[in-house]
Design an enzyme around this catalytic site. Sequence first.
Site, mmCIF file in Angstrom:
data_model
loop_
_atom_site.group_PDB
_atom_site.id
_atom_site.type_symbol
_atom_site.label_atom_id
_atom_site.label_comp_id
_atom_site.label_asym_id
_atom_site.label_seq_id
_atom_site.Cartn_x
_atom_site.Cartn_y
_atom_site.Cartn_z
ATOM 1 N N GLU A 131 -6.696 13.750 74.203
ATOM 2 C CA GLU A 131 -5.773 14.339 75.174
ATOM 3 C C GLU A 131 -6.419 14.526 76.546
ATOM 4 O O GLU A 131 -5.802 14.298 77.583
ATOM 5 C CB GLU A 131 -5.282 15.694 74.648
ATOM 6 C CG GLU A 131 -4.233 16.354 75.494
ATOM 7 C CD GLU A 131 -2.968 15.518 75.594
ATOM 8 O OE1 GLU A 131 -2.224 15.441 74.621
ATOM 9 O OE2 GLU A 131 -2.743 14.923 76.661
ATOM 10 N N GLY A 189 -17.482 19.981 96.183
ATOM 11 C CA GLY A 189 -17.621 19.595 94.775
ATOM 12 C C GLY A 189 -16.374 18.943 94.196
ATOM 13 O O GLY A 189 -16.266 18.761 92.978
ATOM 14 N N LYS A 207 -7.280 5.617 83.348
ATOM 15 C CA LYS A 207 -6.265 6.497 82.748
ATOM 16 C C LYS A 207 -4.944 5.749 82.584
ATOM 17 O O LYS A 207 -4.268 5.862 81.564
ATOM 18 C CB LYS A 207 -6.084 7.750 83.607
ATOM 19 C CG LYS A 207 -7.351 8.588 83.675
ATOM 20 C CD LYS A 207 -7.282 9.612 84.789
ATOM 21 C CE LYS A 207 -8.565 10.394 84.927
ATOM 22 N NZ LYS A 207 -8.632 11.177 86.172
ATOM 23 N N GLY A 304 -11.759 19.778 85.698
ATOM 24 C CA GLY A 304 -12.374 21.109 85.685
ATOM 25 C C GLY A 304 -12.707 21.492 84.251
ATOM 26 O O GLY A 304 -11.999 21.094 83.312
#
Length: 437
Positions: A131, A189, A207, A304
């Site tokens: 996922e 970042g 993806k 993240g």
Amino acid sequence: MAEALRVGIAGLGTVGASVARVIASKGVELTRQCGRDIVVTAVSARDRARDRGVDLSGAAWFADPVELAAKADIDVFVELIGGDEGPSRASVKAALEAGRHVVTANKALLAKHGVSLAEIAERKGVLLNYEAAVAGGIPVIKTMREALAGNTVSRVFGILNGTCNYILTRMEKEGISFDACLQDAQRLGYAEADPTFDIEGHDTAHKLSILTSLAFGTKIAADDIYLEGISNITQADIRAAAELGYRIKLLGVAQRTDSGIEQRVHPTMVPTASVIAQVHGVTNAVAIETDILGELLLSGPGAGGNATASAVVGDIADIAKSRPGFQHGPVFGRPAKELKPYKQAKMRSHEGGYFIRLTVHDRVGVFAAVAKRMADNQISLESIVQRAAEPNGEAIKTVILVTHETTEAAVRKAVDGIMKDGHLTDKPQVIRIERAD
Ligand SMILES: NC(=O)c1ccc[n+]([C@@H]2O[C@H](COP(=O)([O-])OP(=O)(O)OC[C@H]3O[C@@H](n4cnc5c(N)ncnc54)[C@H](OP(=O)(O)O)[C@@H]3O)[C@@H](O)[C@H]2O)c1
């Protein structure tokens, strides 16, 4: 209560350490939801001494992730190392061959070896869950693999790279250049020291290749994706797009056409009022069009540590809830052996609207010559505007054309012709317009 699910994690970086922390801090909820405990029993990383912000003293340490995958006392192997070869590929293969379930967030690995790994998983009767590999925390794989049963997908497209969307959003909101935005993104970042992989569209392509396989039942064909990044998008494009009622996004699009399946990654103009145009900053979004449901848009954090860990832990929880003989179906929605070869539609036969920005000498007849090249190639224009170019003292003008639906081949021929006419002072800019509600 069933026995605890034993988890081995290889890679304790941004995502891996987050996964270990979530499993440790959410143990009670996970046990209630899954009907059994989930316990990290083995880990691997390069640096054993580094503090990962979680107590892993109860887990066995393996310097070699392949050894962990094959030999540790685990039920699930979680690969969070990254990379399409080397230890990530070897360890995932070893775990599947040893009959262990695998969870990974590694799009590069799946884009290259997903089908062969799925074949092993299906032969061994284990799950390969991924996922987090597409759009981070957004549950798009589950949606496509499970929730859309019975639907026929006609198009799937999305904003799949947060770095690119962050840069394009800031360029639009603050009027600053691509280079300045990129430098800022690196400082904050949001972009890697070497940003090529993100800004030239490769990450989006990985993806997209996975989504294409799920949508159309084809073998993954990441190398066949048409690719253009965002590094040549200028303020002039952003401003012209806004005036015409569009916003520029880097989209990955997979679409069924009469001549095959289009897979393309490129800067795209989407109507400012469309839902996908409202997706700003590092947020990702995936739109799926089907015959039964219509259009569905999922949006949320695409990267993240915590957001990605949320998807990884969801995949582990699915395994905890699964029972032998009752699992969640094939890895890419159809048995890997039945995935069809990918029939690529040629980019030249792509049909759609186009934005064309030309910088031309300010001479009599140039405007007419441009219009003639369009007419000669049967391109009908929605609008054509000529205006003074950026003030730099030269006698140049900008011509902005928006076409009605036409083919890529016709646009390329017309633009080649305009270049041959010798009126241009700069490279022409061509941006495809994508239909979006
Ligand atoms: N970061 C994201 O937001 C995000 C989002 C979606 C998907 N992903 C995917 O998640 C995966 C992990 O990404 P990440 O950002 O967490 O990477 P990362 O921070 O660079 O972490 C990589 C981890 O792998 C370990 N490692 C590297 N080589 C190893 C080896 N030979 N043996 C054992 N361990 C090894 C490193 O060990 P040390 O810590 O000891 O150096 C580190 O803990 C990638 O496939 C990435 O594409 C990441």
